[in-house]
Design a protein around this motif. Structure first.
Motif, PDB file in Angstrom:
ATOM      1  N   ILE A  68      -6.110  -2.210 -19.620  1.00 36.07           N
ATOM      2  CA  ILE A  68      -5.697  -1.497 -18.404  1.00 36.07           C
ATOM      3  C   ILE A  68      -5.686  -0.007 -18.716  1.00 36.07           C
ATOM      4  O   ILE A  68      -5.127   0.432 -19.720  1.00 36.07           O
ATOM      5  CB  ILE A  68      -4.295  -1.949 -17.934  1.00 36.07           C
ATOM      6  N   LEU A  69      -6.313   0.746 -17.819  1.00 39.49           N
ATOM      7  CA  LEU A  69      -6.409   2.196 -17.991  1.00 39.49           C
ATOM      8  C   LEU A  69      -5.484   2.865 -16.975  1.00 39.49           C
ATOM      9  O   LEU A  69      -5.398   2.412 -15.831  1.00 39.49           O
ATOM     10  CB  LEU A  69      -7.862   2.614 -17.739  1.00 39.49           C
ATOM     11  N   GLY A  70      -4.796   3.923 -17.399  1.00 39.49           N
ATOM     12  CA  GLY A  70      -3.919   4.660 -16.479  1.00 39.49           C
ATOM     13  C   GLY A  70      -4.325   6.118 -16.401  1.00 39.49           C
ATOM     14  O   GLY A  70      -4.814   6.690 -17.381  1.00 39.49           O
ATOM     15  N   LEU A  71      -4.108   6.727 -15.234  1.00 38.06           N
ATOM     16  CA  LEU A  71      -4.573   8.096 -14.997  1.00 38.06           C
ATOM     17  C   LEU A  71      -3.504   8.984 -14.386  1.00 38.06           C
ATOM     18  O   LEU A  71      -2.801   8.573 -13.459  1.00 38.06           O
ATOM     19  CB  LEU A  71      -5.752   8.087 -14.009  1.00 38.06           C
ATOM     20  N   THR A  72      -3.421  10.210 -14.913  1.00 36.72           N
ATOM     21  CA  THR A  72      -2.694  11.304 -14.271  1.00 36.72           C
ATOM     22  C   THR A  72      -3.743  12.372 -14.008  1.00 36.72           C
ATOM     23  O   THR A  72      -4.510  12.706 -14.918  1.00 36.72           O
ATOM     24  CB  THR A  72      -1.608  11.869 -15.210  1.00 36.72           C
ATOM     25  N   THR A  73      -3.781  12.901 -12.796  1.00 39.33           N
ATOM     26  CA  THR A  73      -4.941  13.739 -12.487  1.00 39.33           C
ATOM     27  C   THR A  73      -4.649  15.143 -11.939  1.00 39.33           C
ATOM     28  O   THR A  73      -5.462  16.035 -12.109  1.00 39.33           O
ATOM     29  CB  THR A  73      -5.867  13.041 -11.468  1.00 39.33           C
ATOM     30  N   HIS A  94      -8.230  -3.350 -14.955  1.00 38.82           N
ATOM     31  CA  HIS A  94      -7.404  -2.659 -13.954  1.00 38.82           C
ATOM     32  C   HIS A  94      -7.323  -1.180 -14.298  1.00 38.82           C
ATOM     33  O   HIS A  94      -7.233  -0.813 -15.465  1.00 38.82           O
ATOM     34  CB  HIS A  94      -5.977  -3.212 -13.940  1.00 38.82           C
ATOM     35  N   ILE A  95      -7.317  -0.354 -13.254  1.00 42.38           N
ATOM     36  CA  ILE A  95      -7.069   1.077 -13.445  1.00 42.38           C
ATOM     37  C   ILE A  95      -5.940   1.472 -12.504  1.00 42.38           C
ATOM     38  O   ILE A  95      -5.956   1.134 -11.312  1.00 42.38           O
ATOM     39  CB  ILE A  95      -8.329   1.910 -13.153  1.00 42.38           C
ATOM     40  N   GLY A  96      -4.945   2.167 -13.040  1.00 42.35           N
ATOM     41  CA  GLY A  96      -3.797   2.592 -12.224  1.00 42.35           C
ATOM     42  C   GLY A  96      -3.735   4.097 -12.127  1.00 42.35           C
ATOM     43  O   GLY A  96      -3.903   4.801 -13.126  1.00 42.35           O
ATOM     44  N   LEU A  97      -3.500   4.585 -10.917  1.00 42.97           N
ATOM     45  CA  LEU A  97      -3.333   6.023 -10.700  1.00 42.97           C
ATOM     46  C   LEU A  97      -1.861   6.297 -10.439  1.00 42.97           C
ATOM     47  O   LEU A  97      -1.181   5.509  -9.792  1.00 42.97           O
ATOM     48  CB  LEU A  97      -4.175   6.477  -9.501  1.00 42.97           C
ATOM     49  N   PHE A 113      -8.629  -1.197  -8.680  1.00 44.13           N
ATOM     50  CA  PHE A 113      -7.993   0.124  -8.712  1.00 44.13           C
ATOM     51  C   PHE A 113      -6.655   0.084  -7.961  1.00 44.13           C
ATOM     52  O   PHE A 113      -6.583  -0.417  -6.845  1.00 44.13           O
ATOM     53  CB  PHE A 113      -8.917   1.168  -8.074  1.00 44.13           C
ATOM     54  N   HIS A 114      -5.605   0.611  -8.594  1.00 41.56           N
ATOM     55  CA  HIS A 114      -4.254   0.578  -7.999  1.00 41.56           C
ATOM     56  C   HIS A 114      -3.733   1.992  -7.782  1.00 41.56           C
ATOM     57  O   HIS A 114      -3.701   2.785  -8.731  1.00 41.56           O
ATOM     58  CB  HIS A 114      -3.266  -0.118  -8.945  1.00 41.56           C
ATOM     59  N   TYR A 115      -3.298   2.288  -6.575  1.00 41.97           N
ATOM     60  CA  TYR A 115      -2.586   3.545  -6.306  1.00 41.97           C
ATOM     61  C   TYR A 115      -1.092   3.240  -6.401  1.00 41.97           C
ATOM     62  O   TYR A 115      -0.601   2.364  -5.687  1.00 41.97           O
ATOM     63  CB  TYR A 115      -2.932   4.067  -4.913  1.00 41.97           C
ATOM     64  N   LEU A 116      -0.396   3.959  -7.279  1.00 42.31           N
ATOM     65  CA  LEU A 116       0.988   3.595  -7.577  1.00 42.31           C
ATOM     66  C   LEU A 116       1.956   4.721  -7.221  1.00 42.31           C
ATOM     67  O   LEU A 116       1.590   5.904  -7.254  1.00 42.31           O
ATOM     68  CB  LEU A 116       1.108   3.256  -9.071  1.00 42.31           C
ATOM     69  N   ASP A 117       3.165   4.353  -6.919  1.00 37.38           N
ATOM     70  CA  ASP A 117       4.212   5.323  -6.584  1.00 37.38           C
ATOM     71  C   ASP A 117       4.531   6.203  -7.794  1.00 37.38           C
ATOM     72  O   ASP A 117       4.824   5.699  -8.881  1.00 37.38           O
ATOM     73  CB  ASP A 117       5.465   4.551  -6.147  1.00 37.38           C
ATOM     74  N   HIS A 118       4.483   7.508  -7.587  1.00 36.77           N
ATOM     75  CA  HIS A 118       4.608   8.441  -8.711  1.00 36.77           C
ATOM     76  C   HIS A 118       5.876   8.200  -9.531  1.00 36.77           C
ATOM     77  O   HIS A 118       5.829   8.067 -10.753  1.00 36.77           O
ATOM     78  CB  HIS A 118       4.585   9.879  -8.179  1.00 36.77           C
ATOM     79  N   HIS A 119       7.005   8.161  -8.861  1.00 36.85           N
ATOM     80  CA  HIS A 119       8.250   8.028  -9.627  1.00 36.85           C
ATOM     81  C   HIS A 119       8.401   6.658 -10.275  1.00 36.85           C
ATOM     82  O   HIS A 119       9.054   6.522 -11.313  1.00 36.85           O
ATOM     83  CB  HIS A 119       9.465   8.383  -8.761  1.00 36.85           C
ATOM     84  N   LEU A 134       0.454   6.451 -18.644  1.00 37.94           N
ATOM     85  CA  LEU A 134       0.926   5.289 -19.404  1.00 37.94           C
ATOM     86  C   LEU A 134       1.784   4.391 -18.515  1.00 37.94           C
ATOM     87  O   LEU A 134       1.624   3.161 -18.508  1.00 37.94           O
ATOM     88  CB  LEU A 134       1.736   5.755 -20.617  1.00 37.94           C
ATOM     89  N   GLY A 135       2.676   5.024 -17.741  1.00 41.28           N
ATOM     90  CA  GLY A 135       3.535   4.251 -16.836  1.00 41.28           C
ATOM     91  C   GLY A 135       2.711   3.401 -15.875  1.00 41.28           C
ATOM     92  O   GLY A 135       3.070   2.262 -15.567  1.00 41.28           O
ATOM     93  N   ALA A 136       1.570   3.958 -15.422  1.00 43.84           N
ATOM     94  CA  ALA A 136       0.713   3.224 -14.479  1.00 43.84           C
ATOM     95  C   ALA A 136       0.186   1.934 -15.118  1.00 43.84           C
ATOM     96  O   ALA A 136       0.173   0.869 -14.490  1.00 43.84           O
ATOM     97  CB  ALA A 136      -0.444   4.117 -14.037  1.00 43.84           C
ATOM     98  N   THR A 137      -0.219   2.027 -16.391  1.00 44.06           N
ATOM     99  CA  THR A 137      -0.740   0.815 -17.057  1.00 44.06           C
ATOM    100  C   THR A 137       0.354  -0.242 -17.178  1.00 44.06           C
ATOM    101  O   THR A 137       0.119  -1.432 -16.946  1.00 44.06           O
ATOM    102  CB  THR A 137      -1.263   1.125 -18.482  1.00 44.06           C
ATOM    103  N   LEU A 138       1.550   0.214 -17.513  1.00 43.76           N
ATOM    104  CA  LEU A 138       2.652  -0.723 -17.763  1.00 43.76           C
ATOM    105  C   LEU A 138       3.176  -1.335 -16.462  1.00 43.76           C
ATOM    106  O   LEU A 138       3.596  -2.493 -16.430  1.00 43.76           O
ATOM    107  CB  LEU A 138       3.786   0.000 -18.500  1.00 43.76           C
ATOM    108  N   LEU A 139       3.136  -0.529 -15.404  1.00 48.26           N
ATOM    109  CA  LEU A 139       3.574  -1.034 -14.097  1.00 48.26           C
ATOM    110  C   LEU A 139       2.659  -2.181 -13.651  1.00 48.26           C
ATOM    111  O   LEU A 139       3.115  -3.182 -13.098  1.00 48.26           O
ATOM    112  CB  LEU A 139       3.551   0.111 -13.077  1.00 48.26           C
TER     113      LEU A 139
END
Ligand SMILES: [Fe+2]
Length: 569
Positions: A3-8, A61-64, A125-131, A342-347
């Motif tokens: 699983i890959l996570g992104l901050t952009t 999976h990729i999480g933003l 692809f997952h769009y995730l809540d920032h907090h 990192l949080g995105a991958t773990l979520l």
């Protein structure tokens, strides 16, 4: 499963996990060499794939870290900021905020952008809540089965503060505080008022300066600007701060009358500015303690995890750790937005896919590493003379040089994740010498005199130095130094008698532990002064970065793994 996570958008970063365990994580700035690099993290993603030894086709999976459709407020701010302030627009452009995939609307195109750049893949692809990605970045890698989780920053989509409870592989949201009420934006506005650059790391300077001042504006700020309420929340008075209009984060005339007007960049820093910093810092701390007590009441937990940019305020953390009823704490080293990748991958792995937890992050070494041969190739290329020595000879030799006043650029192992240098890319020096603080700040790092320097120390010696048990591997807490120790280590003790130590564990980083131990054998002092290996740019990543810094700066020796370069006089 990868699983890959992104901050952009701001402190861009990428992280990759395999079956719930971190493989790699790094900020984009380390590769582009632009501080706080924003925009799609192409290089960090490529690094994560390379480190994992896979291609994008292997990623399921990729999480933003963001939900772009919750963008009204934030987008309006950005648009207004660009229209109203050309200088702010330019500053954003310089950091890549206006580059490829660098708008909230651009986020909708990420899946196609990724396939275009990295190749064919049928990831989800997952769009995730920032907090929630902030919360996940801390709790899911903490050592706690259950914990209260508090995340606080400038703002996410519209949330600025999130109260959660974590249990096992789930995080439950308990309460949100939204814009315009933001602790991060309050602190940024003060940063701006004192004439520093907000959002680009200068917030640290306010905290550093605060130690020199008296909180004489505390009453005013806590009554008129940032107030707590009876519900365990807080309010930022939008009548005295224009941040909600995205003008210039300026305080109103009422505030200026009380505080004596903003400082223009470059103007001399006076005691009044120290006092403003001290007052704002104290108001932040009081508000934070108020919120922490509230989440304690809401959850009844004994463990507290924190994340978000505000969680980097190490002076605030020190007070939270010692003045609130929580017993144990965890702050992940990339507590700011970079950590959301990192949080995105773990979520995704835990919350969405319901996998159990088995991984605890007890170090920050998730970036690139380079072999002795790669370091030697870089040194040869640069035409630098070096000596390759085994640790049994190299470490005592370095300890001796340090004890005689040398400042050393120390480069070893995998690069740190997060803004702190923790013994992989660090300048190290003798903490006993007060003059080294000035030498490092002025001559080497070319920065302000008031920036504090911190110690890396043998974990087992903590009680001796602080008089209490204190275990902080990530340098995120400021703590009072024991009276009899203060005068022994003046270079790393702040003006108010505190320090921000990194506790080095023998198993986690044996080589760094051994270097410190060699210094202890010579001097009786179980610590080294440690500050990040960089000069006005991101922390060095590659041997070439370290060599460039060595060539352009004024420090005594460079260590790239086992290769020692002495500056010839
Ligand atoms: Fe954030």
């Amino acid at each position: 499963m990868y699983i890959l996570g992104l901050t952009t958008l701001g402190d861009s970063a990428a992280a990759i996990i395999k079956d719930g365990e971190i493989i790699a994580a790094a900020e984009e700035e380390r590769f582009t060499r632009k501080k706080h690099q924003s925009g799609f993290p192409f290089l960090a993603v490529q690094y994560c794939l390379d480190e994992a030894g896979i291609t994008i086709a292997d990623v399921e999976h990729i999480g933003l870290y963001w939900k772009p459709w919750v963008l009204r407020h934030k987008a309006m701010q950005a648009v207004k900021a660009a229209l109203i302030s050309p200088s702010m627009f330019k500053a954003r452009a310089d950091r890549g905020v206006t580059g490829v995939g660098s708008s909230y609307l651009g986020m909708f195109k990420y899946p196609s952008l990724i396939r275009e750049r990295f190749g064919k893949s049928d990831f989800k692809f997952h769009y995730l809540d920032h907090h929630q990605t902030h919360a996940a970045s801390a709790f899911f890698v903490s050592p706690f089965e259950t914990a209260a989780i508090l995340t606080w920053d400038g703002t996410g989509e519209d949330t600025t503060t999130l109260f959660c409870k974590g249990a096992g592989n789930k995080i439950e949201v308990l309460k949100r505080i939204k814009l315009p009420h933001s602790l991060g934006q309050f602190y940024s506005a003060v940063t701006n008022y004192i004439g520093f650059d907000m959002f680009t790391g200068d917030e640290w300077k306010v905290m550093g300066l605060a130690a020199y001042g008296k909180p004489e504006y505390y009453d005013f700020l806590s009554k008129r600007v940032l107030t707590t309420d009876g519900n365990g929340g807080f309010k930022l008075n939008i009548r005295v701060l224009d941040h909600h209009l995205a003008k210039h984060y300026q305080f109103s005339d009422e505030v200026s009358r009380e505080l004596g007007g903003p400082r223009v960049k470059g103007e001399e820093l006076t005691e009044r500015h120290w006092n403003i910093a001290a007052s704002a810092q104290r108001v932040l701390e009081a508000t934070a303690i108020h919120l922490v007590k509230q989440i304690k009441e809401m959850t009844g937990e004994e463990n507290l995890c924190m994340a978000g940019g505000v969680a980097f305020n190490s002076v605030m953390n020190g007070r939270i750790f010692h003045e609130t009823p929580f017993k144990r704490f965890y702050v992940q080293p990339a507590a700011g937005d970079a950590g959301c990748s990192l949080g995105a991958t773990l979520l995704i792995w835990h919350q969405k896919l319901d996998n159990p937890r088995k991984f605890v992050m007890n170090h920050s070494y998730w970036g690139p590493k380079f072999s002795n041969e790669e370091c030697q190739a870089a040194l040869n290329e640069a035409g630098l003379k070096y000596e390759t020595l085994p640790d049994e000879i190299l470490l005592p030799k370095l300890a001796k040089m340090i004890s005689e006043g040398a400042i050393i650029g120390w480069f070893q192992g995998r690069m740190e994740w997060g803004p702190r240098a923790l013994g992989a890319r660090s300048f190290v020096a003798d903490p006993r010498r007060a003059d080294l603080r000035e030498a490092l700040n002025h001559k080497v790092k070319l920065r302000e005199w008031f920036r504090p320097l911190a110690p890396s120390m043998l974990e087992e010696e903590g009680f001796k130095v602080f008089g209490v048990e204190h275990h902080d591997p990530f340098m995120i807490t400021v703590i009072e130094v024991a009276e009899d120790y203060k005068k022994k280590i003046p270079a790393v003790v702040h003006v108010d008698g505190t320090a921000r130590p990194q506790m080095v564990n023998k198993e986690v980083n044996p080589r760094y532990w051994n270097l410190i131990n060699e210094f202890k054998k010579l001097t009786g002092i179980p610590m080294l002064l440690n500050t990040s290996f960089n000069i006005q740019e991101p922390i060095v990543c590659t041997p070439q970065d370290a060599i460039n810094t060595f060539k352009n700066a004024n420090f005594d020796a460079l260590v790239l793994e086992n290769n020692l370069v002495l500056r010839s006089v």
